[in-house]
Design an enzyme around this catalytic site. Structure first.
Site, PDB file in Angstrom:
ATOM      1  N   ASN A 191     -10.223  -0.671   0.560  1.00  0.00           N
ATOM      2  CA  ASN A 191      -8.758  -0.563   0.563  1.00  0.00           C
ATOM      3  C   ASN A 191      -8.257  -1.017  -0.811  1.00  0.00           C
ATOM      4  OD1 ASN A 191      -5.994  -0.963   0.815  1.00  0.00           O
ATOM      5  ND2 ASN A 191      -6.124  -1.851   2.864  1.00  0.00           N
TER       6      ASN A 191
ATOM      7  N   HIS B 111      -2.606   6.753   2.640  1.00  0.00           N
ATOM      8  CA  HIS B 111      -3.211   5.515   2.133  1.00  0.00           C
ATOM      9  C   HIS B 111      -4.503   5.255   2.877  1.00  0.00           C
ATOM     10  CE1 HIS B 111      -4.146   1.407   1.393  1.00  0.00           C
ATOM     11  NE2 HIS B 111      -3.692   0.984   2.564  1.00  0.00           N
TER      12      HIS B 111
ATOM     13  N   CYS C 120       0.812  -1.218   0.000  1.00  0.00           N
ATOM     14  CA  CYS C 120       0.000   0.000   0.000  1.00  0.00           C
ATOM     15  C   CYS C 120       0.845   1.269   0.000  1.00  0.00           C
ATOM     16  CB  CYS C 120      -0.940   0.000   1.204  1.00  0.00           C
ATOM     17  SG  CYS C 120      -1.948  -1.501   1.328  1.00  0.00           S
TER      18      CYS C 120
END
Length: 332
Positions: A278, A248, A112
């Site tokens: 996500n 993020h 990520c």
């Protein structure tokens, strides 16, 4: 040579998946998911739609919105944890599909945190004087590696892609960056290889994502405030000077905790997790693009981009925002 970013594009697959979908296949509820993650919907790629396909459409979106010539791109960086295959790279597939000639191509694996790592690498390539136009994409098809019997992970992830052009400039719009890694946490977030010998971080080998959510959450809420402050110190900036943070988007509760620890207004923190889940390396460009669409950013705003994920690793960079709103009229 300095670097600037003046264009951005994203692509979101058509298949919108609500929390009610998961109520039918696992022991969970919409209320449970929203209360713990903030996620309401996410999007899944089609069976025959892969990471390179999402990247190509994101770049096409960028080119159309900003009337950018893409055939003279001289380097392509793709941050992803879900390449179409181990090799050749997703970047090389983009080069082929978009008929970009004479471009170097690499994929990077930083989970990520990958998109910001890509920006840092692109900035270095520009600074070297050897390259003038670097495409950086963050893209994932995480739905293809989710274990849909694991209610703690499968509800979290979505698919998507985002891309920016990092271009040579006489003015300094990309400032200093920082990175750090805590490799001892690798066992707490990993994707295993099907039928491979168990080793390294992997303790289960089924080709799926595995996460110790409690451990990752604890690391994120403690590490991010510290690392963001280090980034600000490196740039001789205070948090009060930062017009917007784009971290993020892993979990809305992580972002709330980080904002609280930093005493930074939540409304100045852009996120994409509520509507997209996500999306790992794609989450920052998706939030960035939609922030531009919603006119939450203006020219020369000071931004902090902060990625964090598997490794466990952190990447951060400060930017002076230069992307104008190309009259984006609807959510992509």
């Amino acid at each position: 040579m300095e670097a600037t970013i003046e264009s951005i594009g994203i692509y979101i697959p058509e298949n919108k998946v609500s929390n009610q979908y998961f109520e039918k296949i696992i022991d969970t509820t919409d209320e449970w998911i929203v209360s713990r993650t903030g996620i309401k919907t996410r999007y899944f790629s089609a069976k025959d739609e892969f990471t390179s396909d999402l990247c190509v459409k994101a770049v096409e979106n960028l080119a159309a919105d900003y009337q950018k010539e893409i055939h003279d791109i001289d380097f392509i960086i793709v941050a992803t944890s879900t390449p179409d295959q181990p090799f050749p790279s997703v970047a090389s597939k983009i080069q082929d599909k978009l008929k970009i000639q004479n471009a170097g191509c690499i994929d990077i694996s930083a989970g990520c945190a990958g998109f910001v790592y890509g920006l840092i690498l692109a900035q270095g390539l520009i600074a070297s004087g050897s390259y003038r136009k670097v495409l950086v994409a963050g893209a994932e098809t995480l739905s293809k590696i989710c274990d849909f019997t694991d209610r703690t992970t499968c509800i979290l992830f979505g698919d998507g892609a985002g891309a920016v052009l990092v271009e040579a400039s006489e003015e300094r719009h990309m400032l200093y960056s920082t990175t750090t890694t805590e490799g001892s946490y690798g066992k707490d977030l990993y994707k295993s290889e099907m039928n491979a010998p168990i080793g390294g971080a992997a303790v289960i080998n089924d080709g799926k994502i595995h996460q110790n959510g409690r451990s990752v959450f604890k690391w994120a809420v403690s590490a991010l405030p510290v690392e963001i402050q280090k980034l600000l110190d490196k740039n001789n900036l205070t948090l009060q000077q930062i017009d917007c943070m784009i971290p993020h988007s892993a979990n809305i509760r992580i972002l709330e905790n980080v904002c609280e620890a930093l005493k930074y207004p939540k409304e100045k923190c852009l996120q994409s997790v509520t509507n997209y889940g996500n999306t790992s390396a794609a989450s920052i460009p998706i939030a960035w693009y939609n922030g531009i669409r919603d006119r939450k950013l203006k020219t020369d705003d000071l931004l902090v981009l902060a990625g964090f994920g598997s490794g466990l690793t952190f990447s951060g960079i400060c930017l002076r925002h230069q992307i104008k709103n190309p009259d984006i009229k609807k959510e992509v």
